[in-house]
Motif scaffolding. Sequence first.
Motif, mmCIF file in Angstrom:
data_model
loop_
_atom_site.group_PDB
_atom_site.id
_atom_site.type_symbol
_atom_site.label_atom_id
_atom_site.label_comp_id
_atom_site.label_asym_id
_atom_site.label_seq_id
_atom_site.Cartn_x
_atom_site.Cartn_y
_atom_site.Cartn_z
ATOM 1 N N ASP A 1 29.201 36.947 29.214
ATOM 2 C CA ASP A 1 30.546 37.519 29.300
ATOM 3 C C ASP A 1 30.558 38.726 30.233
ATOM 4 O O ASP A 1 31.473 38.901 31.042
ATOM 5 N N ALA A 2 29.533 39.567 30.129
ATOM 6 C CA ALA A 2 29.461 40.763 30.978
ATOM 7 C C ALA A 2 29.257 40.378 32.437
ATOM 8 O O ALA A 2 29.943 40.884 33.339
ATOM 9 N N LEU A 3 28.320 39.461 32.712
ATOM 10 C CA LEU A 3 28.020 39.078 34.090
ATOM 11 C C LEU A 3 29.211 38.381 34.742
ATOM 12 O O LEU A 3 29.568 38.657 35.895
ATOM 13 N N CYS A 4 29.847 37.483 33.998
ATOM 14 C CA CYS A 4 30.983 36.751 34.564
ATOM 15 C C CYS A 4 32.185 37.656 34.797
ATOM 16 O O CYS A 4 32.948 37.447 35.747
ATOM 17 N N GLN A 5 32.360 38.670 33.963
ATOM 18 C CA GLN A 5 33.502 39.562 34.145
ATOM 19 C C GLN A 5 33.423 40.301 35.480
ATOM 20 O O GLN A 5 34.442 40.543 36.125
ATOM 21 N N ILE A 6 32.211 40.644 35.925
ATOM 22 C CA ILE A 6 32.094 41.382 37.186
ATOM 23 C C ILE A 6 31.894 40.473 38.393
ATOM 24 O O ILE A 6 31.919 40.950 39.530
ATOM 25 N N THR A 7 31.695 39.176 38.181
ATOM 26 C CA THR A 7 31.484 38.270 39.308
ATOM 27 C C THR A 7 32.687 37.360 39.504
ATOM 28 O O THR A 7 33.386 37.454 40.516
ATOM 29 N N VAL A 8 32.957 36.485 38.541
ATOM 30 C CA VAL A 8 34.081 35.549 38.692
ATOM 31 C C VAL A 8 35.349 36.066 38.028
ATOM 32 O O VAL A 8 36.371 35.376 38.007
ATOM 33 N N GLN A 9 35.288 37.280 37.452
ATOM 34 C CA GLN A 9 36.474 37.964 36.936
ATOM 35 C C GLN A 9 37.078 37.271 35.710
ATOM 36 O O GLN A 9 38.262 37.403 35.429
#
Length: 494
Positions: A201-209
Amino acid sequence: MTTAQAREDVDAVVIGAGFGGIGAALGLARRGARVLLCEKLRYPGGCASTFTRGGVQYETGATLFSGFAEGQLVHRLLRELGLADRVVVDILDPVLTLRAPGLELAVPPHREAAIDRLCALPGAPADRLRAFFATQRAVADALWPVFDDPDRVVPGLGALGWHLGRLARYPAVARWIGRPLRAVLDHHDLLHWAPLRTYLDALCQITVQAGVDEAEAPFALSAMDYPFRGTGHVRGGIGELAHALCDGVAALGGTVRMASGVRRLARTDGGWELHLRRQRVRAPVVVANLLPQALDGLLGGPPLPALAARGAAVAEGWGAAMLYLQLDAAAVPHPHAFHVELVQDPGRPFIAGNHLFCSVSDAREARSPDGHRTATVSTHVDLAALRAVGPEGQGPAIAAIQARMRAGLAALAPELWGARVHELTASPRTWARFTGRPEGLVGGVPRRAGLHNYQGLWPAPVLPGLWMVGDSGFPGQSTLATLVGGLRVGRLAG
């Protein structure tokens, strides 16, 4: 100034020196075009830049940048432009550290080591984790090489032949098209294993928003490889890379002008006329590194149907609230640049101060006359919620978010909280004022699950001779992706 002096004719104009615009200018200049790159700010990089306030340098956004390893795009580009010795890059280890209540995960730059660390966590379902990451690797290995060379994402016989030679890899991608990352986790019976869910969730929030429940699976699975693809810190700030690449445009015969915003864009018989502060420029080709709303504003008149759908998709995205910190260098335990992600409550949305991304400068950099290090701390802001409280309620709403950001730093990054000596704040309104992005929109179009993500895979002009680049188009949101997108459009538009 006479009329003859007031007008300049060039082959192409690029509006905006973010990394998409820089890429487009490089692509055009390498094809021999007389290109003019205009930027309204006094420095390049856009949302991934380094700015100065009070003699202190900060990263505009908390930023990771990949593609620096041997043979990868940025590494090759710097070498080809003769800039390899000028831009000093430190490959990070760990690339970032995730912290949440009861969880600390330092993510190394090597995939197998990262998987081993996840498998070593208490209660980890190691076999299912390794099976999930085998699926993830198959997708990432199919897609990442496409972006190592912009020619591979440009229509043409060479690109077609390259893709035909790799057809066996693409079924791993096709299986998940149109489905959310949640479906992949569910397939591997990992949806409810909290440490992995928090990390993704953290990684996707900053990459694919978008988080696990919404993120388009192929985009998210590819973005998960971000730590393993030559991710590094540019010594002196990401702005050093932007400045160097702008100098590369100039070395190829292009012209770069900072503090030179375009005020109006009008069609002419021979292409386009751009109105700048003290001159007019004509060119048959214009590439706009702008959001659709901003381009519509330059064109004037009724909104263009070609931009309306893009603009509506961007408007569903995020703003950002920021804390810019000066840190007592002696009080920060790590001498090198580092990045931390902080999640206060994994059960709540990863926005509005609950999730923070922090980038900390290197102790060897001269960021402050007092020798202080700097940190950029960001969180996503729901702009629809911000609009709903009206102009009078927006200031208190942002102040409340920034208070939650401070609480998160104090609880989960005490080494940063205890080292702070000065703070600047920024809101979506600040971003709108300084970057020219309407409403302070950041990150482009969230890659939420659905087939709509695959529209516009091949670039096409908005109007004859008018192209767009940036994070609102394909391939997407990351700084590397916008650079790739700019390079390929530059090669086509020229």
